[in-house]
Write a protein that holds these residues in place. Structure first.
Motif, PDB file in Angstrom:
ATOM      1  N   SER A 309     -50.048  -5.672   2.896  1.00 11.44           N
ATOM      2  CA  SER A 309     -50.018  -3.907   2.289  1.00 11.44           C
ATOM      3  C   SER A 309     -49.809  -3.264   1.253  1.00 11.44           C
ATOM      4  CB  SER A 309     -48.630  -3.946   3.835  1.00 11.44           C
ATOM      5  OG  SER A 309     -47.554  -4.588   2.698  1.00 11.44           O
ATOM      6  N   ILE A 310     -49.638  -3.478   0.142  1.00 10.73           N
ATOM      7  CA  ILE A 310     -49.520  -3.376  -1.184  1.00 10.73           C
ATOM      8  C   ILE A 310     -51.110  -3.108  -1.759  1.00 10.73           C
ATOM      9  CG2 ILE A 310     -48.539  -3.222  -3.493  1.00 10.73           C
ATOM     10  CD1 ILE A 310     -46.245  -5.486  -2.634  1.00 10.73           C
ATOM     11  N   PHE A 311     -51.616  -3.950  -2.003  1.00 18.28           N
ATOM     12  CA  PHE A 311     -53.151  -3.143  -2.143  1.00 18.28           C
ATOM     13  C   PHE A 311     -54.233  -2.824  -0.957  1.00 18.28           C
ATOM     14  CE2 PHE A 311     -52.102  -7.738  -3.054  1.00 18.28           C
ATOM     15  CZ  PHE A 311     -52.087  -7.930  -4.723  1.00 18.28           C
ATOM     16  N   TYR A 312     -53.684  -2.636   0.145  1.00 14.09           N
ATOM     17  CA  TYR A 312     -54.025  -1.893   1.659  1.00 14.09           C
ATOM     18  C   TYR A 312     -53.399  -0.287   0.972  1.00 14.09           C
ATOM     19  CZ  TYR A 312     -56.761  -4.374   4.837  1.00 14.09           C
ATOM     20  OH  TYR A 312     -57.461  -5.305   5.094  1.00 14.09           O
ATOM     21  N   ALA A 313     -52.318  -0.870   0.501  1.00 13.65           N
ATOM     22  CA  ALA A 313     -51.857   1.211   0.237  1.00 13.65           C
ATOM     23  C   ALA A 313     -52.651   2.007  -0.988  1.00 13.65           C
ATOM     24  CB  ALA A 313     -50.055   1.263  -0.182  1.00 13.65           C
ATOM     25  N   ALA A 314     -52.963   0.677  -1.454  1.00 17.41           N
ATOM     26  CA  ALA A 314     -53.097   1.518  -3.138  1.00 17.41           C
ATOM     27  C   ALA A 314     -54.744   1.967  -2.847  1.00 17.41           C
ATOM     28  CB  ALA A 314     -53.288  -0.137  -4.382  1.00 17.41           C
ATOM     29  N   ILE A 315     -55.464   0.503  -1.942  1.00 12.66           N
ATOM     30  CA  ILE A 315     -57.043   1.552  -1.811  1.00 12.66           C
ATOM     31  C   ILE A 315     -56.977   2.748  -1.239  1.00 12.66           C
ATOM     32  CG2 ILE A 315     -58.896   0.667  -0.185  1.00 12.66           C
ATOM     33  CD1 ILE A 315     -57.588  -2.042  -0.610  1.00 12.66           C
ATOM     34  N   GLY A 316     -55.377   2.468  -0.063  1.00 13.49           N
ATOM     35  CA  GLY A 316     -55.706   4.169   0.590  1.00 13.49           C
ATOM     36  C   GLY A 316     -55.696   5.385  -0.368  1.00 13.49           C
ATOM     37  N   ALA A 317     -54.751   5.006  -1.662  1.00 12.60           N
ATOM     38  CA  ALA A 317     -54.340   6.502  -2.160  1.00 12.60           C
ATOM     39  C   ALA A 317     -55.251   6.378  -3.074  1.00 12.60           C
ATOM     40  CB  ALA A 317     -53.006   5.428  -3.435  1.00 12.60           C
ATOM     41  N   MET A 318     -56.695   5.117  -3.680  1.00 15.05           N
ATOM     42  CA  MET A 318     -57.251   5.458  -4.259  1.00 15.05           C
ATOM     43  C   MET A 318     -58.765   6.525  -3.564  1.00 15.05           C
ATOM     44  SD  MET A 318     -58.123   1.963  -6.629  1.00 15.05           S
ATOM     45  CE  MET A 318     -58.051   0.814  -5.575  1.00 15.05           C
ATOM     46  N   VAL A 319     -59.439   5.793  -3.343  1.00 20.13           N
ATOM     47  CA  VAL A 319     -60.194   6.733  -1.790  1.00 20.13           C
ATOM     48  C   VAL A 319     -60.238   7.790  -1.643  1.00 20.13           C
ATOM     49  CG1 VAL A 319     -60.905   4.161  -1.595  1.00 20.13           C
ATOM     50  CG2 VAL A 319     -60.047   4.936   0.281  1.00 20.13           C
ATOM     51  N   ASN A 320     -61.451   8.259  -1.027  1.00 14.42           N
ATOM     52  CA  ASN A 320     -61.624   9.946  -0.540  1.00 14.42           C
ATOM     53  C   ASN A 320     -62.196   9.366   0.919  1.00 14.42           C
ATOM     54  OD1 ASN A 320     -60.883  11.468  -2.869  1.00 14.42           O
ATOM     55  ND2 ASN A 320     -62.168  10.215  -3.539  1.00 14.42           N
ATOM     56  N   SER A 321     -62.639   8.583   1.948  1.00 19.27           N
ATOM     57  CA  SER A 321     -63.095   8.170   2.516  1.00 19.27           C
ATOM     58  C   SER A 321     -62.801   6.741   3.758  1.00 19.27           C
ATOM     59  CB  SER A 321     -64.415   8.569   2.877  1.00 19.27           C
ATOM     60  OG  SER A 321     -65.578   7.913   2.433  1.00 19.27           O
TER      61      SER A 321
END
Length: 427
Positions: A309-321
């Motif tokens: 979930s840490i990595f998923y949270a990082a992805i959610g913060a980085m991307v725009n869509s």
């Protein structure tokens, strides 16, 4: 800490009250119960009827032995099979088949057997019935008539069928699992089935709730809600609150699913026996789920969820869509798929170098180590080392992700590349 608890409470209460969560939480235990109840219900509703089978025995040596070979009875004690002799005489064989087929159609008999005169050479007989898809009946006819023919063949060679049968009798391998307490439990594959169910639950829960967290972060970012939130709480506390809140939701669901499976494995056979279908489930030799194994299941689920979930949270913060997120999460999905692809070799040889290595590798450890524990308890030091490596990896992932999160959550309109993400980490 109060702000983190407030975020956890908001994430938890807003999700457990949804219809989707309630339905999915209840649906899996319901499927477990249905899967358990099907053989019980099928046994209780099984209503076999007497079978009248006409026999055209052109060899003249088989029919007399059929009645003694088929002694099956119904629940009321009545014979299940009634064999009726049919003489060909001067009748045309084709016309006789047509006549018997009409009797089958009229339900005067359930089927008929054609045993040719050269059956001892060809080993072929024919069975005609309206329903030839009952594999149990087909197998029973084939196996028992085959024994009769084999015995007659041996007698023709002046060999003792009983002696031959004794000398050529095969073996039936029965498997018993030795538990941690030293007890032996008969196991005919149920351990693998339970392991597979639990491992698949781990995989699906980590994947689904990790993706749920990523979408939650992404939605708040794209709707600019996060700008209001970070004005009163730090990005790290926001990330921690969301991870723990969604994690509490997933743990609630996994706890209900795991305990349902545990209760079925412990009390299911006894309940079926009280309903009169204990013999059916006894054939499967369902071992009770070890509470220690269940405890490790929850522990590795918590650690596995937090790590991914840490990595998923990082992805959610980085991307725009969502489209960009799909591309970034492919490596994560691949890491989760690897343990599922290796379930057969790991379960077959849980102490192999491959299994030990992957159970210590932090990204496959939550699933592979639990898989090993469920099948064959590994040495304590390996379990402890796996926990330590997982803990250190989670600590490192939090340190990196927190830096990505505090910058990425407020960045819009630009897809970051690796050099830019590296700048965020060093910032």
């Amino acid at each position: 800490m109060n702000k983190i608890f407030a975020i956890i409470k908001r994430e938890y209460t807003s999700r457990v009250r949804t219809k989707g969560f309630i339905i999915s939480t209840l649906l899996i235990p319901l499927l477990f119960l249905v899967g358990f109840a099907i053989p019980v219900i099928a046994t209780l509703m099984n209503s076999e009827k007497p079978q009248k089978i006409a026999v055209v025995d052109q060899s003249g040596q088989i029919f007399s032995q059929l009645q003694s070979a088929f002694t099956d009875t119904l629940k009321n004690g009545e014979r299940l099979y009634h064999f009726l002799p049919v003489k060909i005489g001067g009748n045309d064989p084709a016309a006789l088949k047509n006549h018997l087929a009409k009797e089958v159609e009229a339900k005067q008999i359930q089927g008929f057997l054609i045993i040719p005169a050269d059956v001892f050479d060809t080993g072929k007989i024919q069975y005609y019935a309206k329903n030839v898809s009952n594999f149990s009946v087909n197998e029973r006819l084939s196996r028992r008539i085959s024994k009769i023919i084999t015995r007659i063949r041996l007698e023709k060679q002046n060999l003792d069928p009983a002696l031959i049968q004794t000398l050529t009798k095969g073996i039936k391998l029965e498997t018993f699992k030795v538990t941690r307490s030293g007890k032996q439990q008969k196991d005919s594959g149920a351990t693998f089935a339970i392991t597979y169910i639990l491992v698949f639950m781990l995989y699906m829960a980590i994947l689904i709730y990790g993706a749920t967290l990523m979408r939650s972060v992404l939605e708040e970012k794209t709707s600019r809600v996060v700008e209001v939130v970070v004005s009163s709480v730090s990005p790290f506390k926001l990330m921690a609150g969301k991870i723990l809140g969604v994690g509490a939701v997933s743990f609630t669901q996994m706890f209900i699913w795991g305990m349902t499976l545990f209760l079925i494995s412990v009390y299911g056979v006894g309940l079926a026996a009280s309903l009169g279908a204990g013999n059916v489930l006894a054939k499967f030799h369902i071992p009770p789920l070890d509470p220690v194994v269940l405890l490790y299941f929850f522990l590795f689920f918590i650690l596995g969820y937090i790590l991914y979930s840490i990595f998923y949270a990082a992805i959610g913060a980085m991307v725009n869509s969502e489209q960009e997120a799909g591309q970034f999460q492919t490596p994560i999905i691949m890491l989760l798929v690897i343990p599922i692809m290796l379930i057969i070799p790991v379960v077959s040889n849980p102490d192999s170098t491959l299994a030990v290595s992957l159970s210590l590798f932090p990204f496959t450890a939550p699933i592979i180590m639990f898989m090993r524990i469920s099948v064959l308890m590994p040495p304590v030091w390996q379990i402890g080392l796996s926990f330590v490596i997982l803990g250190l990896t989670i600590w490192g992932a939090i340190w990196i992700t927190a830096r990505i999160y505090r910058v990425g959550i407020l960045m819009y309109g630009k897809r970051p590349n690796l050099p830019e993400v590296w700048k965020w980490i060093k910032y």
